[in-house]
Design an enzyme around this catalytic site. Structure first.
Site, PDB file in Angstrom:
ATOM      1  N   GLN A  77      -1.503   7.623   7.520  1.00 57.56           N
ATOM      2  CA  GLN A  77      -0.437   8.623   7.738  1.00 57.56           C
ATOM      3  C   GLN A  77       0.818   8.271   6.932  1.00 57.56           C
ATOM      4  O   GLN A  77       1.477   9.152   6.382  1.00 57.56           O
ATOM      5  CB  GLN A  77      -0.080   8.724   9.230  1.00 57.56           C
ATOM      6  CG  GLN A  77      -1.195   9.277  10.092  1.00 57.56           C
ATOM      7  CD  GLN A  77      -1.598  10.682   9.679  1.00 57.56           C
ATOM      8  OE1 GLN A  77      -0.801  11.434   9.122  1.00 57.56           O
ATOM      9  NE2 GLN A  77      -2.848  11.044   9.927  1.00 57.56           N
ATOM     10  N   HIS A  81       8.581   2.878   9.327  1.00 61.21           N
ATOM     11  CA  HIS A  81       8.324   1.962  10.438  1.00 61.21           C
ATOM     12  C   HIS A  81       7.092   2.441  11.199  1.00 61.21           C
ATOM     13  O   HIS A  81       6.947   3.634  11.466  1.00 61.21           O
ATOM     14  CB  HIS A  81       9.537   1.920  11.370  1.00 61.21           C
ATOM     15  CG  HIS A  81       9.366   0.939  12.489  1.00 61.21           C
ATOM     16  ND1 HIS A  81       9.448  -0.424  12.292  1.00 61.21           N
ATOM     17  CD2 HIS A  81       9.088   1.122  13.807  1.00 61.21           C
ATOM     18  CE1 HIS A  81       9.233  -1.035  13.448  1.00 61.21           C
ATOM     19  NE2 HIS A  81       9.020  -0.124  14.379  1.00 61.21           N
ATOM     20  N   ASP A 133      22.826  -0.211  10.150  1.00 63.78           N
ATOM     21  CA  ASP A 133      22.966  -1.611  10.540  1.00 63.78           C
ATOM     22  C   ASP A 133      22.073  -1.993  11.712  1.00 63.78           C
ATOM     23  O   ASP A 133      21.833  -3.166  11.969  1.00 63.78           O
ATOM     24  CB  ASP A 133      24.418  -1.887  10.923  1.00 63.78           C
ATOM     25  CG  ASP A 133      25.134  -2.623   9.809  1.00 63.78           C
ATOM     26  OD1 ASP A 133      24.440  -3.209   8.957  1.00 63.78           O
ATOM     27  OD2 ASP A 133      26.371  -2.592   9.796  1.00 63.78           O
ATOM     28  N   SER A 190       0.840  -1.207   0.000  1.00 60.96           N
ATOM     29  CA  SER A 190       0.000   0.000   0.000  1.00 60.96           C
ATOM     30  C   SER A 190       0.873   1.256   0.000  1.00 60.96           C
ATOM     31  O   SER A 190       0.515   2.263  -0.624  1.00 60.96           O
ATOM     32  CB  SER A 190      -0.983   0.002   1.179  1.00 60.96           C
ATOM     33  OG  SER A 190      -0.304   0.155   2.405  1.00 60.96           O
ATOM     34  N   ASN A 191       2.021   1.209   0.666  1.00 65.94           N
ATOM     35  CA  ASN A 191       2.943   2.348   0.593  1.00 65.94           C
ATOM     36  C   ASN A 191       3.516   2.489  -0.818  1.00 65.94           C
ATOM     37  O   ASN A 191       3.631   3.598  -1.338  1.00 65.94           O
ATOM     38  CB  ASN A 191       4.076   2.195   1.610  1.00 65.94           C
ATOM     39  CG  ASN A 191       3.648   2.630   2.996  1.00 65.94           C
ATOM     40  OD1 ASN A 191       3.586   3.826   3.287  1.00 65.94           O
ATOM     41  ND2 ASN A 191       3.314   1.669   3.847  1.00 65.94           N
TER      42      ASN A 191
HETATM   43  C1  GAR Z   1       3.874  -0.694   6.669  1.00 72.23           C
HETATM   44  O1  GAR Z   1       2.865  -0.336   7.544  1.00 72.23           O
HETATM   45  C2  GAR Z   1       5.236  -0.427   7.264  1.00 72.23           C
HETATM   46  O2  GAR Z   1       5.225   0.557   8.230  1.00 72.23           O
HETATM   47  C3  GAR Z   1       5.600  -1.757   7.872  1.00 72.23           C
HETATM   48  O3  GAR Z   1       5.065  -2.713   7.005  1.00 72.23           O
HETATM   49  C4  GAR Z   1       3.869  -2.201   6.443  1.00 72.23           C
HETATM   50  C5  GAR Z   1       3.820  -2.559   4.982  1.00 72.23           C
HETATM   51  O4  GAR Z   1       2.567  -2.254   4.448  1.00 72.23           O
HETATM   52  N1  GAR Z   1       7.027  -1.880   7.977  1.00 72.23           N
HETATM   53  C6  GAR Z   1       7.658  -2.406   9.012  1.00 72.23           C
HETATM   54  O5  GAR Z   1       7.091  -2.885   9.967  1.00 72.23           O
HETATM   55  C7  GAR Z   1       9.178  -2.364   8.916  1.00 72.23           C
HETATM   56  N2  GAR Z   1       9.794  -2.559  10.180  1.00 72.23           N
HETATM   57  P1  GAR Z   1       2.369  -2.118   2.892  1.00 72.23           P
HETATM   58  O6  GAR Z   1       2.976  -3.384   2.248  1.00 72.23           O
HETATM   59  O7  GAR Z   1       0.878  -2.096   2.708  1.00 72.23           O
HETATM   60  O8  GAR Z   1       3.037  -0.869   2.425  1.00 72.23           O
END
Ligand code: GAR
Length: 211
Positions: A177, A113, A146, A17-18
């Site tokens: 958001q 994150h 890292d 979705s991002n």
């Molecule tokens: C997002 O909400 C992102 O913040 C999280 O994975 C999701 C992916 O959603 N990332 C983490 O937890 C990284 N540590 P998406 O595939 O719908 O964009």
């Protein structure tokens, strides 16, 4: 503003979705960049379908196809390098990257994150915020180092935790958001406004980012 569009490679593991929010921002001309490829460690990740629908090369690099972790890391690194990215965007890429790769793209790789870092690195951030009775939660974009979810922070968006919130409702608001914040940060980078400097600090328009 930089003349040449920034070459962006997006790494995903899931729904994307991002990624979709970033694709939309590029298509609308809000980002002076082009997505050269979307790469996933999960072959059936829906994000790969989103990439194909947008005519972006969509590539799976799947750990089980390689003899060991080192071979997988090499394949991932070679696949990314093929596209000569100026910026690598981790958008729900749920695998720890090997340190040579992180070093190679120092200052050119960002992650989103779902927490107000440094709180709640790792997984289950929404559940942990609810269990702790937090009044607010949020999302963070940071340069990748890292240290897991520990690189220099670029920007955060906070929002209130409402009575009756569940993991799902918090995640829904958090992702809404994210879909605003991440394209914004990528736009800054592509316009040459955002740097990770040699002093280890993040600068936006020449001003040190306070978070
Ligand atoms: C997002 O909400 C992102 O913040 C999280 O994975 C999701 C992916 O959603 N990332 C983490 O937890 C990284 N540590 P998406 O595939 O719908 O964009």
């Amino acid at each position: 503003m930089t003349e040449k569009p920034t070459a962006i490679v997006v790494l995903i593991s899931g729904s994307g979705s991002n990624l979709q929010a970033i694709i939309d921002a590029v298509v609308q001309g809000d980002i002076n960049g082009q997505i050269s490829a979307v790469i996933s460690d999960v072959p059936d990740a829906y994000g790969l379908t989103r990439a194909k629908q947008a005519d972006i090369p969509a590539i799976a690099v799947t750990p089980k196809d390689y003899a060991d972790k080192a071979a997988f890391n090499r394949a991932l690194s070679d696949t990314v390098a093929h596209y000569q990215p100026d910026l690598i965007v981790l958008a729900g890429f749920m695998r720890i990257l090997d340190s040579a790769f992180v070093k190679q793209y120092h200052g050119h790789m960002i992650n989103i994150h779902p927490s107000l870092l440094p709180k709640y690195r790792g997984l289950d951030t929404y559940r942990r915020a609810l269990e702790a009775g937090d009044q607010q939660h949020g999302v963070t974009v940071h340069f990748v180092s890292d240290e897991l979810d520990g690189g220099p922070m670029i920007a955060q968006t906070a929002f209130p935790v409402e009575p009756g919130d569940t993991e799902e409702s918090l995640q829904q608001r958090g992702q809404a958001q994210e879909h605003i914040l991440y394209p914004n940060v990528i736009r800054w980078f592509c316009d040459g406004r955002l740097q990770l400097a040699d002093d280890g600090h993040v600068y936006l328009d020449g001003e040190r980012v306070p978070c």
